[in-house]
Write an enzyme that holds these catalytic residues in place. Structure first.
Site, PDB file in Angstrom:
ATOM      1  CB  THR A  45      -1.207  -0.219   1.287  1.00 37.43           C
ATOM      2  OG1 THR A  45      -1.921  -1.239   0.838  1.00 37.43           O
ATOM      3  CG2 THR A  45      -1.614   1.514   1.655  1.00 37.43           C
ATOM      4  CE1 TYR A  59      -5.668   0.512   0.162  1.00 37.63           C
ATOM      5  CE2 TYR A  59      -3.782  -0.383  -1.282  1.00 37.63           C
ATOM      6  CZ  TYR A  59      -4.479  -0.355   0.178  1.00 37.63           C
ATOM      7  OH  TYR A  59      -4.571  -0.728   1.484  1.00 37.63           O
ATOM      8  CB  THR A 125       0.726  -3.556   6.204  1.00 39.00           C
ATOM      9  OG1 THR A 125      -0.497  -3.950   5.481  1.00 39.00           O
ATOM     10  CG2 THR A 125       0.642  -2.496   5.989  1.00 39.00           C
ATOM     11  CG  ASP A 126      -2.266  -8.219   4.227  1.00 40.86           C
ATOM     12  OD1 ASP A 126      -3.139  -8.369   2.257  1.00 40.86           O
ATOM     13  OD2 ASP A 126      -2.545  -6.721   4.019  1.00 40.86           O
ATOM     14  CE  LYS A 198      -3.132  -5.157   8.270  1.00 38.64           C
ATOM     15  NZ  LYS A 198      -3.146  -5.084   6.503  1.00 38.64           N
ATOM     16  CD  GLU A 319      -6.664 -26.098  27.648  1.00 40.84           C
ATOM     17  OE1 GLU A 319      -6.693 -25.367  26.883  1.00 40.84           O
ATOM     18  OE2 GLU A 319      -7.949 -26.558  27.328  1.00 40.84           O
TER      19      GLU A 319
END
Ligand code: DAS
Length: 362
Positions: A45, A59, A125-126, A198, A319
């Site tokens: 981006t 975008y 950013t992903d 993120k 657990e």
């Protein structure tokens, strides 16, 4: 002094008195030498473009070339001698292991150069958190490496990319950032590349570390509040120079009513490890365990992480009987980070006890 100049006498006198001061200023120390910072652009981006300034979420990512990114922040030249390289131009959801290795090797080449003082990587950013973690595991350098992205394209009102990039160059050119592992600058914060992920996908305050940021950048100055304690960069046993390929590691999501379909498919596809993105404490549905045991017998490692979104914390034999099943736990790493560490670790060991040691230490 004749009558014409009389009215200017006080000013002239003042000027005469000030001149030597001015002269002293020009004899001051020469401006400090600016650091040399290379910006490696990969897309995302921060290189995105929308149709109008109102498009903060609509975008196309990975459109703007690195030269244009640099030109959009002329103030970078006050911070460092900056030059850019376009390593790739992709949205980061599409980054592959080959892209990671390509980027990692270019970073290592630049970090080894005496002409380079710091490196900035502009990135989507992903999967920014995955790339930042990968680099902190395999780059053997004290030099600052800063990964940066943006939540809005540069064409949008209140775009965050320009200041994020300015901050990244400020940190990458700051000697105080040396030796702190790979860093991420987003939203004025300096985050650890290991810890950050993120956590929101629609706000500029999107990147969080469960243990908090390392510091902040304000008007180009870094303020530090804590240091990473997990192994990284110079203290890592892994080195990009020794990694020719990364093994396949997949992530299976845990949820109610889950069955063994995905796990078996990953095993058939050749996964060397499967990250359990488990519910709660990284738990595994009982009906799936027999298939996991078959996979374990075939040499596939099972690594339990948690998909809770504010930082899971998986402990051995809490657990789930990890010793009994010879499973590994991912500690505080989320599933996507656990996948990165598992891929890097499996380049050097297949031993489950060694894998567990690595997950405690990195
Ligand atoms: N598609 C996203 C990416 O490239 C855009 C972004 O947020 O950077 O990661």
């Amino acid at each position: 002094m004749n009558n014409l100049l009389q009215p200017f006498a006080p000013a002239a006198l003042a000027l005469l008195l000030l001149l030597p001061l001015g002269a002293q200023a020009t004899e001051a120390e020469p401006a400090a030498k600016l650091a040399n910072v290379v910006i490696l652009a990969t897309g995302g981006t921060i290189a995105g473009a929308g149709a109008s300034a109102a498009n903060s979420a609509t975008y196309t990512a990975a459109k703007v070339p690195v030269e244009q990114l640099l030109a959009s922040v002329p103030q970078l030249s006050n911070l460092a001698n900056v030059r850019g390289e376009q390593v790739m131009q992709i949205a980061s959801e599409s980054i592959s292991n080959d892209n990671l290795l390509q980027l990692g090797k270019r970073v290592a080449e630049l970090a080894a150069s005496p002409e380079v003082d710091g490196i900035v990587i502009t990135h989507g950013t992903d999967t920014l958190e995955e790339t930042a973690f990968f680099l902190t595991l395999v780059e053997h350098t004290e030099k600052p490496i800063v990964v940066v992205g943006s939540m809005r394209p540069g064409t949008a009102m209140s775009a965050d990319g320009m200041l994020n990039l300015y901050n990244a160059v400020a940190v990458a050119s700051d000697p105080s950032a040396r030796g702190k592992g790979v860093l991420v600058t987003m939203n004025d914060e300096i985050q650890s590349g290991r810890d950050v992920s993120k956590s929101v996908n629609i706000k500029t305050e999107a990147f969080k570390s469960p243990w908090g940021p390392l510091g902040m950048v304000v008007e180009g100055k870094s303020y530090w509040f804590r240091l990473p304690v997990k192994r990284h960069t110079m203290n890592s046993e892994f080195d990009i120079k020794n990694i020719r390929s990364l093994p396949r590691v997949d992530i299976a999501y845990g949820y109610g009513n889950v069955d063994d379909t995905a796990y078996k498919a990953f095993g058939q596809a050749g996964a060397k490890a499967i990250i359990q993105a488990g519910t709660g404490n990284g738990s595994v549905a009982a009906r799936v365990v027999p298939s996991l045991q078959e996979l374990r017998k075939d040499g596939v490692h099972i690594i339990r992480s948690s998909h809770v979104n504010q930082g899971g914390f998986v402990l051995r034999n809490a657990e789930q009987p990890d010793d009994k099943y010879d499973w590994v736990v991912a500690h505080d790493l989320n599933p996507q980070k656990a996948r990165i560490l598992a891929e890097v670790a499996l380049t050097s060991t297949q031993d489950s006890k060694e894998l567990q040691r690595i997950f405690w230490e990195y």
